[in-house]
Motif scaffolding. Structure first.
Motif, mmCIF file in Angstrom:
data_model
loop_
_atom_site.group_PDB
_atom_site.id
_atom_site.type_symbol
_atom_site.label_atom_id
_atom_site.label_comp_id
_atom_site.label_asym_id
_atom_site.label_seq_id
_atom_site.Cartn_x
_atom_site.Cartn_y
_atom_site.Cartn_z
ATOM 1 N N VAL A 301 -31.082 -5.922 50.975
ATOM 2 C CA VAL A 301 -32.252 -5.212 50.985
ATOM 3 C C VAL A 301 -32.361 -4.309 49.716
ATOM 4 N N LEU A 302 -31.083 -3.628 49.375
ATOM 5 C CA LEU A 302 -31.280 -2.904 47.989
ATOM 6 C C LEU A 302 -31.551 -3.731 46.921
ATOM 7 N N SER A 303 -30.792 -4.827 46.765
ATOM 8 C CA SER A 303 -31.017 -5.867 45.808
ATOM 9 C C SER A 303 -32.249 -6.201 45.514
ATOM 10 N N SER A 304 -32.881 -6.675 46.593
ATOM 11 C CA SER A 304 -34.298 -7.325 46.687
ATOM 12 C C SER A 304 -35.230 -6.318 46.239
ATOM 13 N N LEU A 305 -34.989 -5.141 46.722
ATOM 14 C CA LEU A 305 -36.050 -3.929 46.215
ATOM 15 C C LEU A 305 -35.739 -3.922 44.703
ATOM 16 N N LEU A 306 -34.406 -3.895 44.084
ATOM 17 C CA LEU A 306 -34.484 -3.539 42.839
ATOM 18 C C LEU A 306 -35.122 -4.977 41.861
ATOM 19 N N GLY A 307 -34.907 -5.852 42.341
ATOM 20 C CA GLY A 307 -35.197 -7.337 41.828
ATOM 21 C C GLY A 307 -36.842 -7.107 41.769
ATOM 22 N N LEU A 308 -37.471 -6.733 43.170
ATOM 23 C CA LEU A 308 -38.775 -6.512 43.068
ATOM 24 C C LEU A 308 -39.502 -5.685 42.081
ATOM 25 N N LEU A 309 -38.748 -4.607 42.042
ATOM 26 C CA LEU A 309 -39.156 -3.513 41.170
ATOM 27 C C LEU A 309 -39.430 -4.034 39.753
ATOM 28 N N ALA A 310 -38.065 -4.567 39.349
ATOM 29 C CA ALA A 310 -38.141 -5.192 38.000
ATOM 30 C C ALA A 310 -39.218 -6.287 37.823
ATOM 31 N N ALA A 311 -39.373 -7.062 38.728
ATOM 32 C CA ALA A 311 -40.419 -8.042 38.653
ATOM 33 C C ALA A 311 -41.762 -7.273 38.500
ATOM 34 N N LEU A 312 -42.235 -6.275 39.265
ATOM 35 C CA LEU A 312 -43.384 -5.659 38.990
ATOM 36 C C LEU A 312 -43.453 -5.049 37.751
ATOM 37 N N ILE A 313 -42.383 -4.522 37.179
ATOM 38 C CA ILE A 313 -42.577 -3.960 35.827
ATOM 39 C C ILE A 313 -42.733 -5.166 34.895
ATOM 40 N N HIS A 314 -41.986 -6.305 34.965
ATOM 41 C CA HIS A 314 -42.221 -7.433 34.023
ATOM 42 C C HIS A 314 -43.420 -8.030 34.120
ATOM 43 N N VAL A 315 -44.028 -8.027 35.219
ATOM 44 C CA VAL A 315 -45.451 -8.846 35.339
ATOM 45 C C VAL A 315 -46.475 -8.061 34.949
ATOM 46 N N PHE A 316 -46.638 -6.576 35.580
ATOM 47 C CA PHE A 316 -47.821 -5.798 35.413
ATOM 48 C C PHE A 316 -47.946 -4.837 34.431
ATOM 49 N N TYR A 317 -46.620 -4.548 33.986
ATOM 50 C CA TYR A 317 -46.597 -3.348 32.903
ATOM 51 C C TYR A 317 -46.245 -4.368 31.474
ATOM 52 N N LEU A 318 -45.355 -5.244 31.565
ATOM 53 C CA LEU A 318 -44.880 -5.859 30.406
ATOM 54 C C LEU A 318 -45.806 -7.226 30.122
ATOM 55 N N GLY A 319 -46.910 -7.695 31.113
ATOM 56 C CA GLY A 319 -47.712 -8.964 31.201
ATOM 57 C C GLY A 319 -47.059 -10.010 31.381
ATOM 58 N N GLY A 320 -45.630 -10.055 32.028
ATOM 59 C CA GLY A 320 -45.163 -11.304 32.260
ATOM 60 C C GLY A 320 -44.438 -11.924 30.948
ATOM 61 N N THR A 321 -44.086 -11.242 29.946
ATOM 62 C CA THR A 321 -43.574 -11.974 28.701
ATOM 63 C C THR A 321 -42.751 -13.165 29.016
ATOM 64 N N LEU A 322 -41.772 -13.080 29.993
ATOM 65 C CA LEU A 322 -40.546 -14.180 29.752
ATOM 66 C C LEU A 322 -41.198 -15.148 30.574
ATOM 67 N N LEU A 323 -42.423 -15.218 31.129
ATOM 68 C CA LEU A 323 -43.033 -16.496 31.815
ATOM 69 C C LEU A 323 -44.309 -16.926 31.556
ATOM 70 N N LYS A 324 -44.855 -15.973 30.749
ATOM 71 C CA LYS A 324 -46.185 -16.387 30.598
ATOM 72 C C LYS A 324 -46.623 -17.781 29.795
ATOM 73 N N SER A 325 -45.798 -17.996 28.913
ATOM 74 C CA SER A 325 -45.755 -19.389 28.358
ATOM 75 C C SER A 325 -45.575 -20.565 29.258
ATOM 76 N N LEU A 326 -44.659 -20.320 30.235
ATOM 77 C CA LEU A 326 -44.392 -21.397 31.401
ATOM 78 C C LEU A 326 -45.435 -21.559 32.177
ATOM 79 N N LEU A 327 -46.147 -20.435 32.794
ATOM 80 C CA LEU A 327 -47.044 -20.382 33.846
ATOM 81 C C LEU A 327 -48.450 -20.348 33.546
ATOM 82 N N SER A 328 -48.880 -19.815 32.536
ATOM 83 C CA SER A 328 -50.352 -19.743 32.174
ATOM 84 C C SER A 328 -50.833 -20.804 31.128
ATOM 85 N N GLY A 329 -49.886 -21.583 30.683
ATOM 86 C CA GLY A 329 -50.584 -22.713 29.745
ATOM 87 C C GLY A 329 -49.801 -22.489 28.543
#
Lengths: 382, 327
Positions: A301-329
């Motif tokens: 649970v602790l690791s999942s929450l940490l991972g989820l928090l990191a993902a929220l920051i990555h996707v909604f604050y940093l705009g999903g920089t690492l995945l954008k080219s793979l997922l959006s086109g």
């Protein structure tokens, strides 16, 4: 009975805290794995939501003429035939095409200002142009600067940039060049009576398919694109791309499960001694199994929450920089669009499933092996 | 072919994890069943007793996983796929896409009673030092494994055969002709007139039959009541939850906008039924136990009654609210 569970949980938490240095590295790796999967899930779902919200303003039905499988211009008079069909409220002729820009190697969308809007920003006069931010930034231009575009028959035509689109419309306007209809026709090589396609306004969405069927029967050779079709294509596309990335990532999850299994199996001398003492003072195998379950669940649970928090920051604050080219086109120009924070319960359940469940499975058999070990055997070995 | 969709992919991966634990637990259960010698203190018996702990722990895990997977499956067919498949508005349209949809859902639901039976048997077994219900309790794993395997294969074929460009039929088409089988009266009329009598009368009768330990009759009546509850929910009561007289869908009540009340209603129906089925097994089990728990039978009866009346109370609150305050 519940007091017993409380005491075992308390003991498990204290044990984890005692071995915090050892557990921290595991939690960090685990959080990174969870963060990756959570990023893919949140980013793909956010893209699907964005597509849905953006396309609600798209025309209900678009009618395009094809010849040899390629889009060809239509005459403006065809719009009258379309507007005569019952259920069609309005027919909007559209003039648009692509403009290849050799200095950047990018293809921009060139479009005539649409009718029916009173916003002066969307009505450039003859000799004026409104540009998307992608074009402005890639050419280091500002409003008021002159801009020369290459005509299809050769030669240059110079415009004055009368404005640029607001950043909130980036997803739609990042690569857009908006011109006066007469100028757009010249730039696209269209005659005065020609348009690219027609957008149909159909007030009752339930009639869209029937109207489309009527048009395709009456005017064979025309391609009909409905808003629902485009929307479903985007939904399927983003879900599929997310699936491909997750599929690739499953190997890393498998590697992590093996790591967690191996780590849980290799009890340290101190842990074996602790188990021996616990069983020696009367803990049953069930109690030890419960202790190990609480430990595993806390880490998961602790690791999942940490991972989820990191993902929220990555996707909604940093705009999903690492995945954008793979997922959006893939494109030379990537629009810089903000993703709205709105993860639903389904996405969170998916993240929970892919993060917590594998770790619990990986630690089950090692926990059982530790729980059923004979205390005398442990003490003698220790 | 929608197996590459990441929602489906994660679900299938989690199902494989479920299968792995079930397989491992099954192997241990077979070993224990074959070599079990009650009363023996041989080394082989001690080893087998240790193995029983793994089976028990695995089945506890599987119980939790099965609930998570059921909710995830419902979320995929009710929330996610309707956005990808044209024409589908809820799980009904999706499940009707091919003939494997409903079997996949039903086989998933069918696993829950077997897991519940195992947990109850295991709890009773562990209370006594001789483990009187070992290896009997492991027999529940056989139907569980069959249902899981056939359910998993159904899910694979179901998702694999879904073509996103094939238009699904909306649930309104499936539900508009909802009628009681064999009766020339719509459920709506039936529900409006008789529901108060029939639906409240039957749980009262079940309570009475349970009190006099007529468990076979009580099980049959509970099964009939559960079926009737689903039919009247679809044809009558669900309209009061949606506040729309024309909406008959049984799946939309699982959505967050209706506070997931469907999970509570279906959960109550299922727990009432499981409790009742366990009461049927109780007299047989009681004879095998040296020290049966004193109040288990009363508690199981209470579970059945509370589940059935709470279900009635909940749908009654929606009905009452609209009839007396809004209409």
């Amino acid at each position: 009975m519940s007091a017993k569970y409380g005491h075992i949980l308390d003991y498990a938490l204290r044990g984890l805290y005692r071995r915090r240095a050892r557990n921290l590295s595991l939690i960090l790796i685990y959080a990174a794995v969870t963060g990756f999967f959570a990023s893919v899930i949140l980013f793909s779902d956010a893209l699907r939501r964005e597509a849905r919200e953006t396309l609600q303003f798209a025309p209900a039905l678009t009618v395009q003429k094809l010849a040899g499988g390629r889009l060809v211009p239509q005459t403006t008079g065809f719009g009258d035939s379309l507007s005569a069909i019952r259920g069609v409220r309005a027919v909007q002729p559209r003039i648009w095409g692509y403009y290849y820009d050799s200095p950047t190697g990018s293809v921009f969308t060139l479009m005539a200002a649409p009718g029916g809007t009173s916003d002066p920003a969307f009505h450039p006069d003859s000799g004026q142009i409104v540009c998307g931010r992608g074009f402005m930034e890639s050419h280091f231009l500002r409003t008021g600067d002159p801009l020369s575009l290459v005509l299809p028959q050769g030669g240059l035509r110079t415009f004055v940039i009368s404005g640029q689109f607001e950043p909130v419309t980036n997803l739609l306007s990042y690569d857009l060049l908006l011109l006066h209809p007469a100028e757009a026709r010249v730039m696209l090589g269209l005659a005065e009576y020609e348009v690219t396609d027609f957008a149909l306004d159909i007030p009752n969405p339930a009639e869209t398919d029937a109207i489309g069927l009527k048009i395709s029967r009456r005017f064979p050779g025309y391609r009909l694109i409905s808003r629902d079709q485009v929307l479903l294509t985007y939904e399927a596309l983003f879900s599929r791309r997310g699936g491909l990335v997750i599929f690739g990532g499953l190997l890393s999850l498998l590697a992590f499960i093996v790591l967690a299994w191996d780590r849980a199996s290799g009890l340290s001398r101190e842990e074996r001694r602790e188990l021996g003492i616990l069983k020696g003072v009367g803990w049953g195998s069930g109690d030890v199994l419960l202790l190990k379950f609480f430990e595993a669940l806390t880490i998961a649970v602790l690791s999942s929450l940490l991972g989820l928090l990191a993902a929220l920051i990555h996707v909604f604050y940093l705009g999903g920089t690492l995945l954008k080219s793979l997922l959006s086109g893939w494109s030379v120009l990537y629009p810089d669009y903000p993703l709205n924070y709105n993860p639903d319960s389904g996405s969170l359940l998916l993240i929970l499933t892919i993060s917590v469940l594998p770790y619990l499975v990986a630690t089950l058999i090692p926990a059982w092996q530790g729980a059923v070990t004979d205390p005398a055997e442990i003490m003698q070995a220790g | 072919m929608i197996l590459t969709d990441f929602h489906v992919l994660i679900f299938i991966s989690a199902e494989l994890l479920f299968g792995f634990i079930l397989f491992r637990a099954g192997i241990e259960a077979i070993r224990v069943s074959r070599g079990w010698q009650p009363g023996s203190s041989s080394e082989a018996q001690i080893i087998l007793e240790r193995r029983t702990w793994l089976v028990s722990a695995a089945l506890y895990y599987l119980s939790g996983f099965s609930l998570i997977l059921l909710v995830l499956f419902l979320q995929i067919i009710n929330n996610h796929l309707p956005g990808v498949i044209q024409g589908a508005m809820c799980a009904d349209g999706i499940l009707e896409l091919n003939r494997y949809g409903y079997p996949a859902l039903l086989l998933k639901l069918a696993q829950i009673p077997f897991l519940a039976f195992f947990l109850l048997f295991n709890w009773l077994d562990r209370r006594e030092p001789e483990f009187p219900l070992t290896p009997l309790k492991y027999y529940w794993l056989a139907p569980l494994a069959i249902f899981w395997l056939s359910g998993f294969l159904s899910e694979l074929i179901f998702f694999n055969q879904i073509e996103p460009d094939v238009i699904a039929s909306c649930c309104s088409i499936s539900f508009e002709a909802a009628r009681l089988p064999g009766l020339a009266v719509s459920i709506e009329t039936f529900g409006a007139v008789y529901w108060r009598i029939i639906l409240f009368f039957l749980p009262g009768l079940v309570l009475l039959l349970n009190h006099y330990r007529r468990y076979v009759a009580a099980v049959l009546l509970s099964l009939a009541w559960t079926g009737l509850s689903l039919l009247t929910l679809k044809g009558y009561f669900v309209k009061f939850i949606y506040a729309r007289p024309t909406h008959d869908c049984l799946y939309d009540i699982l959505w967050a906008q209706y506070y997931g009340i469907g999970y509570v209603l279906y959960g109550l129906l299922l727990s009432g039924l499981i409790g009742q089925l366990f009461l049927l097994l109780w007299p047989v089990l009681q004879r095998r136990l040296k020290n049966p728990p004193l109040h288990l039978e009363q508690r199981l009866r209470l579970v059945v009654t509370v589940a059935q009346f709470l279900y009635l109370g909940l749908i009654g609150v929606y009905w009452w609210y609209w009839i007396f305050f809004k209409l």
